[in-house]
Design an enzyme around this catalytic site. Structure first.
Site, PDB file in Angstrom:
ATOM      1  N   ARG A 113      -6.570   8.907   0.771  1.00  0.00           N
ATOM      2  CA  ARG A 113      -6.819   8.159   1.144  1.00  0.00           C
ATOM      3  C   ARG A 113      -6.908   7.699   2.618  1.00  0.00           C
ATOM      4  O   ARG A 113      -6.037   8.687   3.763  1.00  0.00           O
ATOM      5  CB  ARG A 113      -5.484   6.803   0.875  1.00  0.00           C
ATOM      6  CG  ARG A 113      -5.219   5.494   2.027  1.00  0.00           C
ATOM      7  CD  ARG A 113      -6.085   4.418   1.899  1.00  0.00           C
ATOM      8  NE  ARG A 113      -5.614   3.984   2.964  1.00  0.00           N
ATOM      9  CZ  ARG A 113      -5.189   2.314   2.603  1.00  0.00           C
ATOM     10  NH1 ARG A 113      -4.087   1.586   1.853  1.00  0.00           N
ATOM     11  NH2 ARG A 113      -5.531   1.881   3.557  1.00  0.00           N
ATOM     12  N   ARG A 122     -10.603   2.518  -0.209  1.00  0.00           N
ATOM     13  CA  ARG A 122      -9.632   2.969  -0.762  1.00  0.00           C
ATOM     14  C   ARG A 122      -9.566   3.737  -1.884  1.00  0.00           C
ATOM     15  O   ARG A 122      -9.923   3.021  -3.152  1.00  0.00           O
ATOM     16  CB  ARG A 122      -9.066   2.676   0.005  1.00  0.00           C
ATOM     17  CG  ARG A 122      -7.915   0.971  -0.885  1.00  0.00           C
ATOM     18  CD  ARG A 122      -7.379   0.248   0.013  1.00  0.00           C
ATOM     19  NE  ARG A 122      -7.671   0.295   1.117  1.00  0.00           N
ATOM     20  CZ  ARG A 122      -7.750  -0.942   2.491  1.00  0.00           C
ATOM     21  NH1 ARG A 122      -6.733  -1.808   1.704  1.00  0.00           N
ATOM     22  NH2 ARG A 122      -7.864  -1.472   3.123  1.00  0.00           N
ATOM     23  N   ASP A 125      -4.299   2.220  -2.707  1.00  0.00           N
ATOM     24  CA  ASP A 125      -3.369   1.878  -1.316  1.00  0.00           C
ATOM     25  C   ASP A 125      -2.256   1.120  -2.332  1.00  0.00           C
ATOM     26  O   ASP A 125      -2.519   0.508  -3.567  1.00  0.00           O
ATOM     27  CB  ASP A 125      -4.807   0.578  -1.720  1.00  0.00           C
ATOM     28  CG  ASP A 125      -4.035  -0.374  -0.661  1.00  0.00           C
ATOM     29  OD1 ASP A 125      -3.707  -0.433   0.674  1.00  0.00           O
ATOM     30  OD2 ASP A 125      -4.349  -1.761   0.175  1.00  0.00           O
ATOM     31  N   ASP A 127       0.784  -0.670  -1.939  1.00  0.00           N
ATOM     32  CA  ASP A 127       1.901  -1.905  -0.860  1.00  0.00           C
ATOM     33  C   ASP A 127       3.078  -2.413  -2.040  1.00  0.00           C
ATOM     34  O   ASP A 127       3.420  -3.157  -3.136  1.00  0.00           O
ATOM     35  CB  ASP A 127       0.679  -2.948  -0.995  1.00  0.00           C
ATOM     36  CG  ASP A 127      -0.389  -2.979  -0.252  1.00  0.00           C
ATOM     37  OD1 ASP A 127      -0.344  -1.949   1.317  1.00  0.00           O
ATOM     38  OD2 ASP A 127      -1.321  -3.845  -0.119  1.00  0.00           O
TER      39      ASP A 127
END
Length: 197
Positions: A113, A122, A125, A127
């Protein structure tokens, strides 16, 4: 398939018990919700790789994986980037939020990334959307995720894996979703993510 098919066998009770027993080896695990998104490379393979990497993390067990959704990139001109594949996973973990965040960043780095620009394309990701009912304004890790409650690409798959889910301090996912709507979040029923063995 009929029950006479010799290849179809119920899972033996002993196996189910072993799986359940393995789960309690996490002493006092916490619930966490993680969002995964990818719009570069083999998106499905990368998200599956991230799920497997989470499962391979000591102190983490992946409990549920959402269906795959395809969405337009957030915060950029339409057509300027490839579309995203998005998914949400539920985990049980004995790691504190800060360690879970470090693991998320390590997984992002493993998939190369690049953080050149905000809302840039990207490979992956990772999160943390929520961790138990923790509400924290820590600038390194704000909990729940500060924009989770307003993003359909997060709320739709989150609702799939946990229809009763609440965004701490924001309300029920189903209610937030009724405000945000499902527009632009396309189910990819032709694609599937596996729950790690």
């Amino acid at each position: 398939m009929t029950s006479s098919d010799p290849t179809v066998q119920p899972v033996p009770t002993s196996v189910v018990e072993r799986v359940d027993a393995a789960d309690v080896t996490l002493s006092n695990p916490k619930r966490a919700v993680i969002s995964l998104g990818s719009n570069l490379g083999n998106r499905l393979e990368t998200i599956q790789g991230a799920i497997d990497a989470l499962e391979d993390t000591p102190g983490v067990r992946v409990k549920a994986v959402s269906p795959v959704y395809e969405t337009e990139p957030w915060g950029v001109d339409p057509g300027s980037q490839p579309t995203y594949f998005n998914a949400v996973v539920l985990i049980k973990t004995t790691l504190p939020p800060s360690s879970l965040l470090e693991r998320g960043h390590a997984i992002e780095e493993a998939f190369e990334r690049v953080r050149d620009e905000r809302w840039g394309p990207r490979t992956i990701d990772v999160d943390i959307l929520a961790y138990q009912d923790v509400v924290s304004e820590d600038p390194l890790l704000t909990l729940p995720h500060p924009r989770a409650h307003e993003r359909a690409f997060v709320l739709v798959p989150w609702h799939d894996v946990d229809p009763e889910a609440e965004v701490p301090g924001r309300g029920a996912v189903v209610e937030l979703l009724s405000v945000v709507g499902r527009e632009g979040v396309t189910p990819r029923v032709d694609l599937e993510l596996r729950l790690p063995e």
